[in-house]
Design a protein around this motif. Structure first.
Motif, PDB file in Angstrom:
ATOM      1  N   ALA A 325       6.898  -2.103   3.491  1.00 54.90           N
ATOM      2  CA  ALA A 325       6.781  -0.646   3.440  1.00 54.90           C
ATOM      3  C   ALA A 325       5.397  -0.200   3.877  1.00 54.90           C
ATOM      4  CB  ALA A 325       7.062  -0.145   2.036  1.00 54.90           C
ATOM      5  N   GLY A 326       4.436  -1.112   3.819  1.00 55.00           N
ATOM      6  CA  GLY A 326       3.087  -0.730   4.208  1.00 55.00           C
ATOM      7  C   GLY A 326       2.141  -1.871   3.965  1.00 55.00           C
ATOM      8  N   LEU A 327       0.898  -1.662   4.367  1.00 56.04           N
ATOM      9  CA  LEU A 327      -0.133  -2.669   4.175  1.00 56.04           C
ATOM     10  C   LEU A 327      -0.997  -2.274   2.991  1.00 56.04           C
ATOM     11  CD1 LEU A 327      -1.300  -2.987   7.885  1.00 56.04           C
ATOM     12  CD2 LEU A 327       0.391  -4.376   6.688  1.00 56.04           C
ATOM     13  N   GLY A 328      -1.633  -3.256   2.392  1.00 61.67           N
ATOM     14  CA  GLY A 328      -2.532  -2.952   1.280  1.00 61.67           C
ATOM     15  C   GLY A 328      -3.881  -2.474   1.784  1.00 61.67           C
ATOM     16  N   MET A 329      -4.342  -3.097   2.848  1.00 57.57           N
ATOM     17  CA  MET A 329      -5.645  -2.742   3.390  1.00 57.57           C
ATOM     18  C   MET A 329      -5.500  -2.576   4.901  1.00 57.57           C
ATOM     19  SD  MET A 329      -8.231  -5.257   1.544  1.00 57.57           S
ATOM     20  CE  MET A 329      -7.652  -6.657   0.660  1.00 57.57           C
ATOM     21  N   LEU A 349      -1.378   1.557   2.173  1.00 59.28           N
ATOM     22  CA  LEU A 349      -1.024   2.176   0.889  1.00 59.28           C
ATOM     23  C   LEU A 349      -1.991   1.796  -0.226  1.00 59.28           C
ATOM     24  CD1 LEU A 349       2.814   1.516   1.078  1.00 59.28           C
ATOM     25  CD2 LEU A 349       1.551   3.478   1.886  1.00 59.28           C
ATOM     26  N   GLY A 350      -2.917   0.922   0.054  1.00 52.28           N
ATOM     27  CA  GLY A 350      -3.943   0.621  -0.945  1.00 52.28           C
ATOM     28  C   GLY A 350      -3.607  -0.588  -1.795  1.00 52.28           C
ATOM     29  N   VAL A 351      -4.618  -1.065  -2.483  1.00 50.51           N
ATOM     30  CA  VAL A 351      -4.450  -2.200  -3.396  1.00 50.51           C
ATOM     31  C   VAL A 351      -4.900  -1.778  -4.781  1.00 50.51           C
ATOM     32  CG1 VAL A 351      -4.748  -3.973  -1.646  1.00 50.51           C
ATOM     33  CG2 VAL A 351      -6.748  -3.071  -2.806  1.00 50.51           C
ATOM     34  N   MET A 352      -4.407  -2.519  -5.766  1.00 53.02           N
ATOM     35  CA  MET A 352      -4.846  -2.271  -7.127  1.00 53.02           C
ATOM     36  C   MET A 352      -6.186  -2.949  -7.301  1.00 53.02           C
ATOM     37  SD  MET A 352      -2.703  -0.643  -8.986  1.00 53.02           S
ATOM     38  CE  MET A 352      -1.938  -1.043 -10.524  1.00 53.02           C
ATOM     39  N   GLY A 353      -7.097  -2.253  -7.908  1.00 56.96           N
ATOM     40  CA  GLY A 353      -8.412  -2.867  -8.096  1.00 56.96           C
ATOM     41  C   GLY A 353      -8.480  -3.599  -9.404  1.00 56.96           C
ATOM     42  N   GLY A 354      -9.664  -3.688  -9.908  1.00 61.11           N
ATOM     43  CA  GLY A 354      -9.874  -4.240 -11.241  1.00 61.11           C
ATOM     44  C   GLY A 354      -9.325  -5.628 -11.379  1.00 61.11           C
ATOM     45  N   LEU A 355      -8.411  -5.756 -12.293  1.00 63.89           N
ATOM     46  CA  LEU A 355      -7.931  -7.074 -12.627  1.00 63.89           C
ATOM     47  C   LEU A 355      -7.060  -7.661 -11.534  1.00 63.89           C
ATOM     48  CD1 LEU A 355      -7.008  -6.281 -16.282  1.00 63.89           C
ATOM     49  CD2 LEU A 355      -9.050  -7.369 -15.425  1.00 63.89           C
ATOM     50  N   PHE A 356      -6.647  -6.869 -10.592  1.00 63.92           N
ATOM     51  CA  PHE A 356      -5.602  -7.333  -9.710  1.00 63.92           C
ATOM     52  C   PHE A 356      -6.037  -7.924  -8.411  1.00 63.92           C
ATOM     53  CE2 PHE A 356      -3.203  -5.058 -12.653  1.00 63.92           C
ATOM     54  CZ  PHE A 356      -2.123  -5.875 -12.778  1.00 63.92           C
ATOM     55  N   GLY A 357      -7.238  -7.712  -8.017  1.00 61.09           N
ATOM     56  CA  GLY A 357      -7.596  -8.285  -6.730  1.00 61.09           C
ATOM     57  C   GLY A 357      -8.218  -7.235  -5.864  1.00 61.09           C
ATOM     58  N   GLY A 358      -9.112  -7.678  -5.049  1.00 61.17           N
ATOM     59  CA  GLY A 358      -9.787  -6.745  -4.166  1.00 61.17           C
ATOM     60  C   GLY A 358     -10.954  -6.068  -4.848  1.00 61.17           C
ATOM     61  N   GLY A 359     -10.883  -5.938  -6.156  1.00 64.90           N
ATOM     62  CA  GLY A 359     -12.005  -5.335  -6.862  1.00 64.90           C
ATOM     63  C   GLY A 359     -11.951  -3.827  -6.815  1.00 64.90           C
ATOM     64  N   ARG A 360     -11.644  -3.289  -5.659  1.00 68.12           N
ATOM     65  CA  ARG A 360     -11.597  -1.837  -5.566  1.00 68.12           C
ATOM     66  C   ARG A 360     -10.167  -1.379  -5.749  1.00 68.12           C
ATOM     67  NH1 ARG A 360     -14.777  -3.983  -1.973  1.00 68.12           N
ATOM     68  NH2 ARG A 360     -12.962  -4.354  -0.658  1.00 68.12           N
ATOM     69  N   ARG A 361      -9.986  -0.272  -6.401  1.00 71.08           N
ATOM     70  CA  ARG A 361      -8.655   0.260  -6.553  1.00 71.08           C
ATOM     71  C   ARG A 361      -8.480   1.352  -5.528  1.00 71.08           C
ATOM     72  NH1 ARG A 361      -4.726   1.536 -10.974  1.00 71.08           N
ATOM     73  NH2 ARG A 361      -3.553   3.198 -10.010  1.00 71.08           N
ATOM     74  N   THR A 362      -7.638   1.086  -4.553  1.00 71.67           N
ATOM     75  CA  THR A 362      -7.409   2.112  -3.542  1.00 71.67           C
ATOM     76  C   THR A 362      -5.946   2.519  -3.548  1.00 71.67           C
ATOM     77  OG1 THR A 362      -7.023   0.357  -1.938  1.00 71.67           O
ATOM     78  CG2 THR A 362      -9.237   1.262  -2.030  1.00 71.67           C
ATOM     79  N   PHE A 363      -5.241   2.049  -4.545  1.00 74.01           N
ATOM     80  CA  PHE A 363      -3.791   2.225  -4.595  1.00 74.01           C
ATOM     81  C   PHE A 363      -3.420   3.703  -4.561  1.00 74.01           C
ATOM     82  CE2 PHE A 363       0.394   1.861  -6.595  1.00 74.01           C
ATOM     83  CZ  PHE A 363       0.902   0.825  -5.843  1.00 74.01           C
TER      84      PHE A 363
END
Lengths: 623, 264
Positions: A325-329, A349-363
């Protein structure tokens, strides 16, 4: 049990909760367009509509959590309490303390708090032993009981319920609903329910308001006068069907076409004895158990999925690129180098930050909804635990989409490929890719099994331009080293999620590894870490640098070893095993690379391109 | 908490004994090494502890331990306070965090040894240089923990608390602080461990007293046993702080995360 008394009270009194010409929006996008409603003492109002109709926002306004941009919400009730869709318990407090929290907020003395909380805990069906447990040790149903008890402990005269029972199983849902309705009938408690299930609405409300989405507006109201005691499943179902015959309601709930509700996910499961389902009900679903052991309802045929960490993108791209459906980054250079236009044009569409990976939450939740994703997947970066489960539940509730958790460990790649393959209807392909993985993994596992620990090559994984961030032994980001038979020298405290644990240079000097994997995130710049190393006063003192045993893992489509730790690590593992133990593995790397890209990404790599990929770093070190 | 069931009690008791067993095994290996290489390269545990005992009798050990402890703790407190405060600020104000990022990369990237050299130039040899080195090497660790803690705050929980009309103080102490602490505390522990190492290293290069200075003297005099005695002393102190002081607190603090995360 006589509910007509409460009813007359409702009709007689002046409204205490009023939404007056409310308009609202998030980030310039209208969410609610001119909604006016009111509720008197003893009334029970249900806001029904599919996801995105603003019903939760209207509820949050009543709770005083959101101030409308225009219009007014007045709440004249003395005490309002909320039961949220997800339990929202304080993880560091026991169940008892969580129930007592609403009393603590009101500065009730400690002893009295505990007493009331214990009583209410029992009332909602929690055993005393459960009350001393922390939320992580409670099941989803028990957590929702705690959440309900907490709201009741506040001694509310207005209770706001945001689909709190929708994720529970049928029996539990009925039980908790009965507890609420008991308060409504006996004590004349005023309540506002939010639901997408018209049958449930018919069972619990005196007034139903149907909202249509984008932007949210009221399209239909109906008052139900039958006493609660006389309402049964047949009644509820008949009312729901009759409501759905209203054109405005049917339009608001319309599920066909390309609106987001068709993917809106959770079907309106009705828990009474069922005769005939209204024709509108949602698409066919099936129950999937994910690797956290959660049972999740997903549409029977998934056509678009999205992963909230970038490893999932790689996984789905390998299995079925057309279902992304889309890319995370935004695509990285290795992706831009190989991927086709369809992939590169996918929305980010962004990634979940924090505990989930990437560090930044752009979801971007809104973008995810728009993208048409019908399910959201996660590959966890650490052992699947309560934190992960709670976040997935919360996200699922927020998006109204099923969220499934899979284990991101390299050694479980086979299982993940099979499971996700089956999930998205690519069973055969999942089996084929899993078969390839397991074959390679087994060859390498057996190939390194008999190397005694002291003969294992020690490896340091240098990240960031300083090279002093790493992944310690046992971390997911660096586990490829261990699986390739290497010994990760770094033993430091692991940063959760995005990793990158700092070490000190003197430690590294002492470890003095046999080989260094360099991933300095400086692109192909000629001044990047690996190029600086031979002349750098610190790095050049390390044995691995002097002996030219510092390597940059190749990257094509995705990096081979990490960032993201994707299925591409399978070829990375082959590469690394050959690199560390050329005497044990004599892979024909060009052939291996071509076969991998052909199989996983359907990319026919010309031999010179495969050589180029390897060339940057494929120098095998003599033992 | 309710009283632990017998199974868990047994486990807890083993948790206490396991380190002791490890130490015993280590001593045996040490002795074997000594037998193989002789006293000059590897003094036996007995010689080492005799040397340590003599250091105590001479009245050299306690002042040195105290000097090192004082410096490690002073540096740690500076870094702990400064790092936590700046980290919290950076967590709450992303613009500030972005401004700090290159600075932090600098702090993180510079090897501790480099700091010692600078500190000696700035503060001269003495306690201040060691304190500075400790503070500067542990600061980014604490800072990163604080930023992470604030960044990952759960706004849904805060909304829940507000919906019950929780006053700001309850909101902070019951909802935000435990979450931030769960991120900060492990970093404090890491930082404290680092402080000792950094303090000893700084003293080795430029102080007249402390364990590091004792080590330097032992090296000059080719007193291997004495050098090992100092090492044993500092390791013993580290183990003591970690197992007697920090672990129990950590276990208490992470009880709510469940079994898997409670042990390091």
């Amino acid at each position: 049990m006589n509910s007509s008394g409460a009813l007359s009270r409702q009709t007689g009194d002046a409204p205490l909760l009023v939404w007056r010409h409310v308009r609202h929006g998030f980030g310039g996008r209208p969410v609610i367009a001119d909604v006016s409603m009111e509720l008197a003492q003893g009334g029970v109002l249900t806001l029904a509509g599919r996801s995105g109709c603003g019903k939760t926002t209207l509820l949050a306004m009543a709770a005083g959590l959101i101030i409308p941009l225009e219009g007014q919400v007045t709440n004249g009730f003395a005490r309002t309490a909320c039961v949220f869709q997800e339990p929202r318990l304080l993880p560091w407090r026991t169940a008892l303390a969580n129930i007592a929290f609403s009393l603590k907020a009101r500065k009730v003395p400690r002893a009295e708090r505990r007493e009331t909380a214990a009583m209410l805990g029992e009332r909602v069906g929690l055993r005393p032993a459960d009350l001393s447990k922390y939320p992580h040790a409670l099941s989803g149903g028990m957590r929702q009981r705690v959440s309900l008890a907490r709201a009741l402990a506040a001694g509310p005269d207005l209770l706001l319920l945001d689909e709190p029972f929708s994720v529970l199983d049928v029996g539990l849902r009925r039980e908790l609903r009965a507890i609420v309705m008991d308060r409504v009938i006996r004590d004349g408690l005023t309540a506002v329910f939010v639901t997408h299930d018209l049958a449930e609405a018919a069972l619990v409300s005196r007034e139903i308001v149907v909202l249509a989405p984008s932007p949210g507006r009221t399209v239909f109201k109906r008052t139900l006068n039958r006493p609660f005691a006389l309402r049964d499943a047949d009644y509820a179902e008949e009312r729901a069907a009759s409501l759905l015959r209203e054109p405005a309601v049917a339009a608001a709930f319309r599920l066909n076409g390309d609106g987001p509700a068709a993917r809106g996910g959770r079907p309106a499961v009705f828990d009474g004895p069922q005769k005939e389902k209204p024709p509108v009900h949602m698409p066919e679903t099936r129950l999937i158990t994910d690797m956290a052991g959660r049972k999740v309802l997903v549409p029977a045929r998934l056509t678009k999925v999205f992963g909230y960490n970038p490893m999932v993108t790689a996984l789905v791209f390998a299995l079925a690129p057309e279902k992304l459906a889309g890319l995370g980054m935004p695509p990285m250079p290795p992706e831009r180098m190989m991927a086709d236009k369809a992939y590169l044009d996918l929305p980010v569409l962004g990634v979940m930050g924090g505990l989930f990976g990437g560090g930044r939450r752009t979801f971007d939740e809104e973008a995810v909804r728009r993208s048409g994703a019908q399910a959201v997947l996660s590959l966890s970066l650490s052992r699947i635990d309560e934190v992960e489960v709670q976040a997935a539940d919360a996200l699922s509730a927020k998006l109204g989409l099923p969220v499934l958790i899979y284990d991101g460990a390299l050694d479980r790649s086979g299982e993940v490929l099979r499971r996700v393959g089956a999930l998205i209807g690519e069973e055969a392909r999942g089996l084929a890719l899993a078969g390839y993985f397991e074959e390679k993994f087994e060859v390498i596992r057996r190939g390194v099994a008999d190397i005694p620990p002291e003969k294992r090559r020690s490896v340091y994984y240098a990240q960031s331009p300083t090279g002093l961030l790493t992944e310690p032994r046992g971390a997911r980001h660096g586990e490829i080293i261990d699986f390739a038979g290497g010994r990760n020298v770094a033993e430091v405290f692991e940063q959760r999620g995005c990793g990158r644990s700092p070490i000190s240079a003197d430690d590294l000097m002492r470890w003095d590894p046999d080989a260094i994997l360099v991933f300095s995130e400086e692109g192909r710049s000629p001044g990047r870490l690996i190029e600086r190393m031979p002349d750098d006063p610190f790095w050049s003192r390390l044995r691995a640098v002097r002996e030219k045993a510092a390597f940059e893992p190749p990257a094509g489509m995705y990096h081979w070893c990490d960032r993201p730790p994707s299925v591409n690590r399978i070829i990375g593992l082959v590469w690394l095993s050959g690199l560390l133990y050329p005497d044990r593995f004599d892979w024909n790397m060009e052939e291996e690379v071509m076969r991998f890209y052909e199989l996983f990404y359907r990319i026919a790599l010309p031999r010179e391109k495969a050589r180029m990929l390897l060339g940057a770093s494929g120098r095998l070190r003599c033992p | 908490m309710t009283p632990a069931p017998p199974q868990a009690e047994k486990r807890a008791r083993f948790d206490l004994w396991a380190p002791v067993l490890g130490v015993a095994g280590f001593l045996v290996l040490w002795q074997l090494g000594h037998l193989a290489y002789g006293s000059f390269v590897l003094p036996s545990p007995y010689e080492t502890f005799t040397a340590l005992w003599e250091l105590f009798l001479d009245g050299r050990a306690l002042p040195a331990l105290w000097a090192t402890t004082r410096r490690a703790l002073a540096g740690f407190f500076l870094a702990g306070l400064g790092g936590s405060a700046l980290g919290l600020a950076a967590g709450f104000f992303p613009a500030f965090e972005r401004a700090m990022r290159p600075v932090m990369a600098f702090f993180l990237g510079a090897p501790p040894v480099a700091w010692i050299v600078l500190a000696l130039l700035w503060f001269g040899s003495g306690g201040a240089a060691a304190v500075f080195t400790v503070a500067v090497t542990t600061f980014p660790v604490v800072y990163a923990g604080a930023v992470q803690g604030v960044r990952t705050l759960d706004e849904d929980l805060a909304a829940m608390a507000r919906s019950f009309g929780a006053p700001p103080l309850v909101l902070f102490w019951d909802v935000r602080a435990p979450h931030i602490a769960s991120y900060l505390y492990p970093e404090w522990v890491t930082a404290l461990g680092l402080s000792w190492k950094a303090a000893v290293m700084a003293e080795l290069l430029g102080a007249a007293d402390g364990i590091g200075a004792g080590l330097a003297m032992a090296r000059v005099n080719l007193e291997t046993a004495e050098a090992m005695a100092w090492v044993a002393a500092v390791v013993a102190m580290l183990l003591f702080t970690q197992h007697a002081l920090l672990e129990p607190v950590k276990r208490r603090m992470t009880a709510w995360r469940g079994q898997g995360d409670a042990s390091p």
